[in-house]
Design a protein around this motif. Structure first.
Motif, mmCIF file in Angstrom:
data_model
loop_
_atom_site.group_PDB
_atom_site.id
_atom_site.type_symbol
_atom_site.label_atom_id
_atom_site.label_comp_id
_atom_site.label_asym_id
_atom_site.label_seq_id
_atom_site.Cartn_x
_atom_site.Cartn_y
_atom_site.Cartn_z
ATOM 1 N N ASP A 60 -7.183 18.068 -8.122
ATOM 2 C CA ASP A 60 -5.790 17.651 -7.913
ATOM 3 C C ASP A 60 -5.051 17.566 -9.252
ATOM 4 O O ASP A 60 -3.882 17.978 -9.359
ATOM 5 N N ASP A 61 -5.719 17.013 -10.264
ATOM 6 C CA ASP A 61 -5.114 16.936 -11.591
ATOM 7 C C ASP A 61 -4.900 18.329 -12.172
ATOM 8 O O ASP A 61 -3.893 18.590 -12.841
ATOM 9 N N ALA A 62 -5.839 19.223 -11.906
ATOM 10 C CA ALA A 62 -5.705 20.595 -12.396
ATOM 11 C C ALA A 62 -4.516 21.292 -11.744
ATOM 12 O O ALA A 62 -3.774 22.029 -12.395
ATOM 13 N N TRP A 63 -4.322 21.047 -10.454
ATOM 14 C CA TRP A 63 -3.176 21.638 -9.757
ATOM 15 C C TRP A 63 -1.862 21.122 -10.344
ATOM 16 O O TRP A 63 -0.880 21.862 -10.443
ATOM 17 N N ASP A 64 -1.838 19.861 -10.729
ATOM 18 C CA ASP A 64 -0.617 19.298 -11.337
ATOM 19 C C ASP A 64 -0.247 20.051 -12.617
ATOM 20 O O ASP A 64 0.926 20.297 -12.884
ATOM 21 N N VAL A 65 -1.256 20.402 -13.395
ATOM 22 C CA VAL A 65 -1.012 21.151 -14.631
ATOM 23 C C VAL A 65 -0.418 22.516 -14.309
ATOM 24 O O VAL A 65 0.562 22.959 -14.919
ATOM 25 N N ILE A 66 -1.004 23.201 -13.325
ATOM 26 C CA ILE A 66 -0.515 24.528 -12.932
ATOM 27 C C ILE A 66 0.907 24.436 -12.393
ATOM 28 O O ILE A 66 1.773 25.243 -12.728
ATOM 29 N N ALA A 83 0.829 -1.213 0.000
ATOM 30 C CA ALA A 83 0.000 0.000 0.000
ATOM 31 C C ALA A 83 0.858 1.256 0.000
ATOM 32 O O ALA A 83 0.629 2.190 -0.779
ATOM 33 N N ARG A 84 1.883 1.283 0.870
ATOM 34 C CA ARG A 84 2.738 2.464 0.957
ATOM 35 C C ARG A 84 3.600 2.603 -0.296
ATOM 36 O O ARG A 84 3.905 3.706 -0.737
ATOM 37 N N ALA A 85 3.995 1.493 -0.872
ATOM 38 C CA ALA A 85 4.775 1.540 -2.100
ATOM 39 C C ALA A 85 3.952 2.156 -3.231
ATOM 40 O O ALA A 85 4.444 2.986 -4.002
ATOM 41 N N THR A 86 2.680 1.750 -3.331
ATOM 42 C CA THR A 86 1.803 2.294 -4.364
ATOM 43 C C THR A 86 1.620 3.797 -4.179
ATOM 44 O O THR A 86 1.680 4.580 -5.137
ATOM 45 N N GLU A 87 1.386 4.216 -2.935
ATOM 46 C CA GLU A 87 1.204 5.642 -2.655
ATOM 47 C C GLU A 87 2.464 6.436 -2.994
ATOM 48 O O GLU A 87 2.380 7.540 -3.547
ATOM 49 N N ALA A 88 3.627 5.879 -2.654
ATOM 50 C CA ALA A 88 4.887 6.577 -2.912
ATOM 51 C C ALA A 88 5.114 6.756 -4.415
ATOM 52 O O ALA A 88 5.503 7.831 -4.870
ATOM 53 N N VAL A 89 4.868 5.706 -5.201
ATOM 54 C CA VAL A 89 5.058 5.796 -6.653
ATOM 55 C C VAL A 89 4.080 6.814 -7.252
ATOM 56 O O VAL A 89 4.436 7.581 -8.149
ATOM 57 N N SER A 90 2.854 6.843 -6.728
ATOM 58 C CA SER A 90 1.855 7.795 -7.235
ATOM 59 C C SER A 90 2.283 9.236 -6.994
ATOM 60 O O SER A 90 1.892 10.140 -7.742
ATOM 61 N N GLU A 91 3.091 9.462 -5.940
ATOM 62 C CA GLU A 91 3.526 10.813 -5.586
ATOM 63 C C GLU A 91 4.793 11.243 -6.310
ATOM 64 O O GLU A 91 5.192 12.406 -6.229
ATOM 65 N N MET A 92 5.451 10.315 -7.012
ATOM 66 C CA MET A 92 6.695 10.658 -7.700
ATOM 67 C C MET A 92 6.432 11.555 -8.898
ATOM 68 O O MET A 92 5.325 11.597 -9.434
ATOM 69 N N GLU A 93 7.484 12.283 -9.326
ATOM 70 C CA GLU A 93 7.374 13.111 -10.523
ATOM 71 C C GLU A 93 7.103 12.215 -11.734
ATOM 72 O O GLU A 93 7.577 11.085 -11.807
ATOM 73 N N ASP A 94 6.330 12.769 -12.686
ATOM 74 C CA ASP A 94 5.907 11.969 -13.837
ATOM 75 C C ASP A 94 7.082 11.348 -14.579
ATOM 76 O O ASP A 94 7.026 10.187 -14.993
#
Length: 458
Positions: free
Chosen positions: A401-407, A213-224
């Motif tokens: 959240d996706d919109a903030w990523d674009v900004i 679970a924590r591994a999945t969350e960490a990868v999701s938070e990494m830069e694209d």
């Protein structure tokens, strides 16, 4: 204060004053908050390595070197103990985790505190001054002076020992401190920052200590641009599990950046439903609403009652994304309304959606650019924007959240350009200052040829 870079290469002399070698390293025992130097490593004649007890044999320590309390013939040599770490070998120029700043840094120097003949390790210098000092103390002074010309400060960046965590797995049994935070206690975003700064081998070692679970969350938070590289380094089975556990939009972004063969392998290994959602999103162009949307949303029919919709919400999986709105479709599947959870709970159980929904729904098509979607989300102050196909049927949502990523991506690009100009200015000023500083030193030293150089410049 002393620094390890200043100590290395300094002479080691015995009690009668005879030089017996040069300092090659210092050892500490890791059980203290600010650990004492416990052993001295030095190179003797013929570069033969030796190690001796600091407490037993060292009488004095200063800028000139280390003086021993006994004659060379009376020294009894020792070995590195299990709880000892060599500063130059195990820390200097190595990567560590700054558990206070929650990031990975490189140790450029180590700061020591002296009290009589005793030395203690205060912490690691991880800033530019450590690099400059390693070149030569004069270089450090010159660059600091150049920064002052631009009214900038070039301060030390010291991480105390009790906020340092070694990454070298060979030293994993060393207990550094009982007070610092471990990686598995950090927020997934902080773990992601750390993983991004490691080389593949270290990254894999750290990753092994995270549960699924924590591994999945960490990868999701990494830069694209780091996610695909990281997933590509994992074995196929674990990579497929991780992507299958992620939100479909995040998973699709990663799969899109993988080599074709790797992507197909992972999609075949994961569940049929997860793979189908990801393949659907991969059909949309990157940088559009379709490419950034998620297919996880709650849609109900006009004639569904409050009671029925509440049951639908209760049956959602624990890992389902936050529900901002409930979307309402007509008998043909066309999006016709929306309502908030607040509206839902404030109405009677028997009321149908058609009676309480808001019918003027904002939506976009999959081809709309991500910048336009983000602008609309912030303009109308909504937490999610529905995406509909040509028939008006809802196919996904773009969240705030996706919109903030674009900004943030746009802002980050501008900052990088501005920082590049600023760094170039500081480097130029530092080089000029270093040149002037060197000329002054040559003049003071009376180096031959300097006067001729000065005459030519005149």
């Amino acid at each position: 204060m002393l620094y390890l870079s200043q100590m290395l290469g300094k002479p080691v002399v015995d009690a009668p004053g005879e030089k017996i070698g040069t300092v090659s390293d210092l050892a500490i025992s890791t059980g203290e908050v600010f650990p004492r130097i416990t052993s001295l490593a030095f190179q003797g004649p013929g570069k033969v390595p030796f190690m001796i007890s600091w407490r037993k044999y060292v009488a004095q320590c200063d800028d000139d070197g280390i003086g021993l309390a006994v004659d060379a013939h009376d020294i009894r040599f020792s070995y590195l103990q299990p709880d000892e770490v060599l500063l130059a070998r195990d820390l200097l120029n190595h990567q560590i985790v700054d558990t206070q700043g929650m990031k990975v840094v490189r140790v450029n120097d180590l700061k020591l505190s002296q009290s009589g003949r005793q030395l203690r390790l205060l912490g690691a210098e991880v800033g530019a001054r450590g690099i400059l000092r390693g070149l030569h103390p004069l270089v450090e002074r010159a660059v600091v002076g150049g920064a002052k010309l631009l009214r900038k400060r070039l301060d030390e960046q010291i991480i105390p020992w009790n906020y340092m965590d070694l990454l070298d797995r060979d030293l994993s049994e060393v207990q550094l401190s009982v007070t610092h935070r471990r990686l598995d206690e950090l927020h997934p975003a902080d773990v992601a920052d750390i993983l991004e700064r490691l080389d593949p081998q270290q990254r894999a070692s750290v990753f092994e200590h995270l549960d699924e679970a924590r591994a999945t969350e960490a990868v999701s938070e990494m830069e694209d641009d780091k996610q695909a590289e990281f997933i590509d380094d994992l074995d196929d089975a674990r990579a497929a599990r991780l992507i299958g556990n992620m939100d479909p939009d995040d998973a699709a972004d990663i799969v899109r950046d993988l080599p074709y063969e790797k992507a197909e392998t992972l999609l075949r290994l994961m569940g049929v439903e997860d793979a189908a959602e990801i393949r659907q999103l991969l059909g949309y162009k990157d940088g559009t609403a379709g490419g950034m949307m998620t297919t996880q949303f709650v849609s109900v029919r006009c004639d569904d009652t409050v009671r029925e919709v509440t049951e639908v919400l209760r049956e959602l999986d624990d890992d389902h994304p936050t529900v901002h709105y409930v979307y309402v479709a007509d008998a043909y599947g066309k999006l016709v309304g929306v309502l908030s959870l607040r509206t839902l709970v404030l109405n009677d159980d028997d009321k149908p959606m058609s009676a309480i929904m808001y019918g003027d729904v904002l939506s976009v098509t999959p081809e709309v650019t991500e910048e336009e979607v983000a602008a609309d989300i912030f303009k109308y102050d909504i937490p999610a924007m529905p995406v509909v196909d040509e028939a008006g049927e809802m196919i996904g949502v773009v969240t705030v959240d996706d919109a903030w990523d674009v900004i943030e991506d746009d802002v980050s690009s501008e900052k990088k350009r501005a920082n590049g100009l600023k760094v170039a200015g500081i480097v130029l000023a530092s080089v000029l200052f270093l040149g002037l500083y060197t000329l002054v030193l040559l003049q003071v030293a009376g180096v031959s040829g300097f006067s001729g150089f000065a005459g030519l410049s005149a």
